[in-house]
Design a protein around this motif. Structure first.
Motif, PDB file in Angstrom:
ATOM      1  N   LEU A 209       9.222  47.082  -8.746  1.00  0.00           N
ATOM      2  CA  LEU A 209       9.980  46.445  -7.511  1.00  0.00           C
ATOM      3  C   LEU A 209      11.443  45.755  -8.296  1.00  0.00           C
ATOM      4  N   VAL A 210      12.366  46.051  -7.740  1.00  0.00           N
ATOM      5  CA  VAL A 210      13.953  45.577  -8.198  1.00  0.00           C
ATOM      6  C   VAL A 210      14.474  44.578  -7.200  1.00  0.00           C
TER       7      VAL A 210
ATOM      8  N   VAL B  96       2.541  47.320  -3.987  1.00  0.00           N
ATOM      9  CA  VAL B  96       2.191  46.407  -5.020  1.00  0.00           C
ATOM     10  C   VAL B  96       1.636  45.244  -4.458  1.00  0.00           C
ATOM     11  N   GLY B  97       1.333  44.775  -3.353  1.00  0.00           N
ATOM     12  CA  GLY B  97       0.923  43.711  -2.559  1.00  0.00           C
ATOM     13  C   GLY B  97       1.415  42.963  -1.738  1.00  0.00           C
TER      14      GLY B  97
ATOM     15  N   ALA C  10      -3.014  46.325  -9.216  1.00  0.00           N
ATOM     16  CA  ALA C  10      -3.604  45.093  -9.592  1.00  0.00           C
ATOM     17  C   ALA C  10      -2.314  44.525 -10.599  1.00  0.00           C
ATOM     18  N   ILE C  11      -1.928  45.343 -11.451  1.00  0.00           N
ATOM     19  CA  ILE C  11      -0.589  44.938 -12.251  1.00  0.00           C
ATOM     20  C   ILE C  11       0.550  45.862 -11.725  1.00  0.00           C
ATOM     21  N   PHE C  12       1.649  44.983 -11.640  1.00  0.00           N
ATOM     22  CA  PHE C  12       2.762  45.984 -11.369  1.00  0.00           C
ATOM     23  C   PHE C  12       4.203  44.962 -12.155  1.00  0.00           C
ATOM     24  N   LYS C  13       5.243  45.887 -12.116  1.00  0.00           N
ATOM     25  CA  LYS C  13       6.091  45.191 -13.089  1.00  0.00           C
ATOM     26  C   LYS C  13       7.582  44.956 -12.181  1.00  0.00           C
ATOM     27  N   ALA C  14       7.823  43.929 -12.213  1.00  0.00           N
ATOM     28  CA  ALA C  14       9.064  43.318 -11.405  1.00  0.00           C
ATOM     29  C   ALA C  14      10.133  43.157 -12.406  1.00  0.00           C
ATOM     30  N   ALA C  15      11.442  43.616 -11.670  1.00  0.00           N
ATOM     31  CA  ALA C  15      12.613  43.456 -12.316  1.00  0.00           C
ATOM     32  C   ALA C  15      13.543  42.442 -11.487  1.00  0.00           C
TER      33      ALA C  15
ATOM     34  N   TRP D 275      13.477  24.748  -0.624  1.00  0.00           N
ATOM     35  CA  TRP D 275      13.532  23.260  -0.782  1.00  0.00           C
ATOM     36  C   TRP D 275      12.556  22.622   0.493  1.00  0.00           C
ATOM     37  N   LEU D 276      11.993  23.293   1.172  1.00  0.00           N
ATOM     38  CA  LEU D 276      11.117  22.875   2.221  1.00  0.00           C
ATOM     39  C   LEU D 276       9.882  23.293   1.893  1.00  0.00           C
ATOM     40  N   PRO D 277       9.041  22.610   1.374  1.00  0.00           N
ATOM     41  CA  PRO D 277       7.553  23.091   0.944  1.00  0.00           C
ATOM     42  C   PRO D 277       6.710  23.847   2.019  1.00  0.00           C
ATOM     43  N   GLU D 278       6.805  23.547   3.103  1.00  0.00           N
ATOM     44  CA  GLU D 278       6.223  24.206   4.564  1.00  0.00           C
ATOM     45  C   GLU D 278       6.744  25.656   4.289  1.00  0.00           C
ATOM     46  N   ILE D 279       7.565  26.004   4.005  1.00  0.00           N
ATOM     47  CA  ILE D 279       8.193  27.571   4.068  1.00  0.00           C
ATOM     48  C   ILE D 279       7.118  28.383   3.018  1.00  0.00           C
ATOM     49  N   GLY D 280       7.102  27.959   1.852  1.00  0.00           N
ATOM     50  CA  GLY D 280       6.137  28.521   0.915  1.00  0.00           C
ATOM     51  C   GLY D 280       4.686  28.530   1.295  1.00  0.00           C
ATOM     52  N   ARG D 281       4.624  27.285   1.931  1.00  0.00           N
ATOM     53  CA  ARG D 281       3.011  27.095   2.332  1.00  0.00           C
ATOM     54  C   ARG D 281       2.585  28.202   3.276  1.00  0.00           C
ATOM     55  N   ILE D 282       3.510  28.190   4.406  1.00  0.00           N
ATOM     56  CA  ILE D 282       3.288  29.216   5.464  1.00  0.00           C
ATOM     57  C   ILE D 282       3.134  30.518   5.216  1.00  0.00           C
ATOM     58  N   LEU D 283       4.191  31.133   4.176  1.00  0.00           N
ATOM     59  CA  LEU D 283       4.128  32.387   3.707  1.00  0.00           C
ATOM     60  C   LEU D 283       2.644  32.576   2.919  1.00  0.00           C
ATOM     61  N   ALA D 284       2.435  31.576   2.236  1.00  0.00           N
ATOM     62  CA  ALA D 284       1.182  31.794   1.118  1.00  0.00           C
ATOM     63  C   ALA D 284      -0.146  31.863   2.361  1.00  0.00           C
ATOM     64  N   LEU D 285       0.045  30.980   3.256  1.00  0.00           N
ATOM     65  CA  LEU D 285      -1.183  30.944   4.245  1.00  0.00           C
ATOM     66  C   LEU D 285      -1.379  32.260   4.963  1.00  0.00           C
ATOM     67  N   GLU D 286      -0.099  32.874   5.241  1.00  0.00           N
ATOM     68  CA  GLU D 286      -0.141  34.270   5.745  1.00  0.00           C
ATOM     69  C   GLU D 286      -0.762  35.567   4.873  1.00  0.00           C
ATOM     70  N   GLY D 287      -0.827  35.008   3.610  1.00  0.00           N
ATOM     71  CA  GLY D 287      -1.433  36.140   2.598  1.00  0.00           C
ATOM     72  C   GLY D 287      -0.477  36.484   1.528  1.00  0.00           C
ATOM     73  N   ALA D 288       0.549  35.877   1.371  1.00  0.00           N
ATOM     74  CA  ALA D 288       1.558  36.752   0.263  1.00  0.00           C
ATOM     75  C   ALA D 288       0.913  36.412  -1.138  1.00  0.00           C
ATOM     76  N   ASP D 289       1.022  37.193  -1.971  1.00  0.00           N
ATOM     77  CA  ASP D 289       0.686  37.150  -3.307  1.00  0.00           C
ATOM     78  C   ASP D 289       1.969  36.973  -4.110  1.00  0.00           C
ATOM     79  N   LEU D 290       3.188  37.365  -3.632  1.00  0.00           N
ATOM     80  CA  LEU D 290       4.601  37.146  -4.293  1.00  0.00           C
ATOM     81  C   LEU D 290       5.531  36.752  -3.277  1.00  0.00           C
ATOM     82  N   LEU D 291       6.250  35.601  -3.554  1.00  0.00           N
ATOM     83  CA  LEU D 291       7.371  35.346  -3.016  1.00  0.00           C
ATOM     84  C   LEU D 291       8.551  35.384  -3.392  1.00  0.00           C
TER      85      LEU D 291
END
Lengths: 322, 315
Positions: free
Chosen positions: A42-43, A156-157, A2-7, A168-184
């Motif tokens: 995660l580093v 971690v997710g 649920a909670i993880f630490k990123a560096a 800078w193409l909003p489509e890329i973030g959207r596609i990855l989020a729709l695929e289920g990403a928690d962290l980009l």
């Protein structure tokens, strides 16, 4: 988890030509251990970190890419890519952490790819991601776009990688989020000029639009023929994180911002080296996502036509067709 | 007929009153009467005013008051006339213009309100035709049983009307029965090619993409009058302007591609002075065209054939 630490590492190449390989290696280990010692799961290293692993590729990092780079990549990238991945794989395995070792250039049939990896705690390759969009000048020196966007399920997710211009193409973030990403994770190595506006239109925007955490890791510093600028940070949606969705930023001023200030653009931290560490709460993210999920856009037919160039223009009033 | 006091207390006269005023209102706002009143009330339009591309006028609708239809037509006509004399090619009234005519309702009941709103089209279309100008009179919420929608109307200089229904509602609104539109429209107005955005829609890049693909160069946000610059504008209109090379306008804010703004921020806030009821906003459409033709070596071209493999199917 649920909670993880990123560096997140902001890595400087300043004075690289005066450094021996053991000094560079020592620096990478030092930055990595700063994250691990703080308990990071995660580093993340920035774009083009792989090019530090051979004298020839270091030169191309310091002078910039040109039409000869593709020949260099074709001849030697097998060597430095192996060194680079072996180095970070052993760190991941020894310290049992996830590692994004940055990215490198790899040859393809018609040119070269800009490719990043995600390495698991056991040293396995969890994800390989190529940059999918390049500028016209980058295409001119034979950069070839990748042909897929995928995410990896990790301890971690779910994680996706975004390289350079793709952010800078909003489509890329959207596609990855729709695929289920928690962290980009956005890996950057921006030549010459980078500022807060570009970040707001890139990583920060991806976090706001998609209710995901976004890590931006930047290569910075002065080479011989060019310099790199960046502003490493971790972002969340404003609904998850007050302070305008900025969890941590290489410029401490931004972390304290109550509101976005577009007037503050020139940050003195654009060439500074450092490691940012923060806890990310995926349960909190999931809760907000559930509350705010919007489902399929009702204008889906028109949207799909945008990507096939078949948009119809209404002619009901003032009806000049384009 | 005199009703005895004892019965007066026991009989509910409300429905009778409502019926009486409903009939009265029917004649009061009959379309032909409205057209006639609008045509003779208020100033005539300036004869030789030249419409300037990229010039949009925003009007504070809450400042428009009138005891009668003629008064209201006169105050609206006066402000439209001023906008036209300044060269505006489009006049946008703040959202409450959708309910402007309700102040004329002689009796406060849903049926009378509905009757008054029947005059909406004839009132605004007559104004647009009289002053020969594009008009957007805010937006309205339309309700029919459990189905609702938010609709903005637009009138061309001939008085012909068209509309845009909100395409993106919140989860709560959808649960209440709000029905989204499936299409986003663009109009070639006197100020340039425009599209309309309801509050909240600016947060969806997909809507901006459709607007841009249909040729919009100016997106008029139907936001509240004199709304201050907020973080949501950066994730909304500002981001859409960067992604699509168009202007995003509210009465108090011009958001543009950073390359089209003087200080490079892409934000021009123009707070409105108290009491001001007309704001003129001028954007440079030629600059957008120049930017599109500038050295494109640093620009990223969207790979549509790649993206279409994912985007229609993943939602």
């Amino acid at each position: 988890m649920a909670i993880f630490k990123a560096a997140v590492v902001q890595l400087s190449i300043s004075d690289l030509s005066n450094k021996s390989w053991p000094e560079v290696e020592k620096k990478l280990i030092f930055l990595f251990s700063q994250g691990v010692e703080s308990g990071a799961d995660l580093v993340v290293f920035p774009a083009l970190t792989g090019l530090l692993f051979s004298p020839e590729s270091r030169k191309s990092l310091e002078y910039g890419f040109d039409h000869k780079t593709v020949q260099l990549v074709s001849r030697l990238s097998g060597f430095w890519t192996k060194e680079w991945l072996d180095f970070f794989t052993s760190l991941a395995r020894n310290y049992r952490v996830l590692v994004v070792p940055g990215s490198s250039l790899e040859p393809t049939k018609d040119g070269m790819l800009h490719r990043a990896y995600l390495i698991g705690e056991n040293g396995e390759e969890l994800l390989v991601q190529d940059q999918t969009h390049f500028t016209l000048s980058q295409q001119g020196i034979k950069f070839q776009p990748g042909d897929s966007l995928e995410i990896a399920e990790t301890s971690v997710g779910k994680i996706g990688l975004i390289l350079s211009e793709d952010v800078w193409l909003p489509e890329i973030g959207r596609i990855l989020a729709l695929e289920g990403a928690d962290l980009l994770i956005n890996l950057q190595a921006v030549r010459n000029f980078y500022d807060y506006r570009r970040q707001l239109a890139g990583s920060w925007q991806v976090a706001q639009s998609n209710l995901v955490y976004v890590i931006e890791s930047c290569l910075v510093g002065r080479g011989i023929g060019l310099s790199y600028q960046g502003l490493s940070a971790i972002f969340a949606s404003r609904s998850v994180q007050p302070n305008a969705g900025i969890l941590v930023h290489i410029d401490p001023l931004f972390t304290k911002l109550e509101e976005i200030d577009l007037g503050y653009m020139i940050s003195p931290q654009k060439e500074k080296e450092g490691v940012l560490i923060r806890n990310l709460d995926l349960d909190l993210l999931a809760k907000h996502r559930q509350e705010r999920s919007m489902g399929r856009p009702p204008y889906l037919t028109e949207l799909s036509q945008v990507y096939t160039d078949q948009v119809a223009v209404n002619r009901t009033l003032g009806g000049e067709e384009r | 007929m005199k009703i005895p006091a004892i019965l007066r207390e026991k009989i509910n006269l409300e429905p009778l009153n409502e019926l009486y005023y409903e009939f009265k209102t029917f004649w009061l706002v009959h379309p032909e009467r409205v057209k006639r009143i609008v045509s003779i009330s208020g100033p005539g339009g300036p004869e030789n005013s030249q419409q300037v591309k990229g010039k949009v006028a925003f009007v504070r609708a809450s400042a428009l008051k009138g005891a009668t239809l003629a008064d209201l037509a006169a105050v609206c006509g006066e402000v439209i006339s001023r906008a036209k004399a300044s060269g505006a090619g489009l006049v946008v009234f703040s959202p409450e213009a959708g309910d402007l005519l309700l102040q004329l309702a002689p009796y406060k009941s849903p049926r009378v309100f509905r009757q008054v709103q029947e005059a909406f089209h004839s009132f605004w279309s007559s104004l647009a035709a009289k002053y020969h100008l594009w008009l957007i009179p805010g937006y309205r919420e339309l309700h029919a049983k459990r189905r609702h929608k938010r609709v903005a109307f637009i009138y061309d200089p001939e008085g012909q009307g068209d509309y845009q229904t909100q395409v993106q509602y919140t989860k709560e609104e959808l649960a209440q029965g709000f029905e989204p539109a499936r299409s986003i429209k663009v109009w070639q107005t006197g100020a340039g090619p425009i599209s309309l955005s309801f509050p909240g829609e600016e947060q969806f890049f997909e809507i901006g993409r459709v607007m841009a693909a249909k040729g919009a160069k100016i997106v008029v946000s139907l936001a509240a009058w004199n709304r201050p610059f907020e973080v949501s504008d950066v994730s909304g209109g500002w981001a859409r302007a960067q992604e699509n090379n168009f202007y995003w306008l509210t009465s108090s804010l011009t958001l543009s591609p950073v390359g089209a703004s003087i200080d490079g921020s892409g934000v021009l806030a123009h707070p409105i002075r108290e009491g001001e009821d007309l704001v003129l906003v001028q954007v440079n459409l030629d600059r957008l065209a120049e930017m599109a033709n500038e050295d494109s070596r640093g620009q990223v071209k969207m790979r549509k054939e790649f993206l279409k493999r994912y985007l229609p199917t993943l939602y």
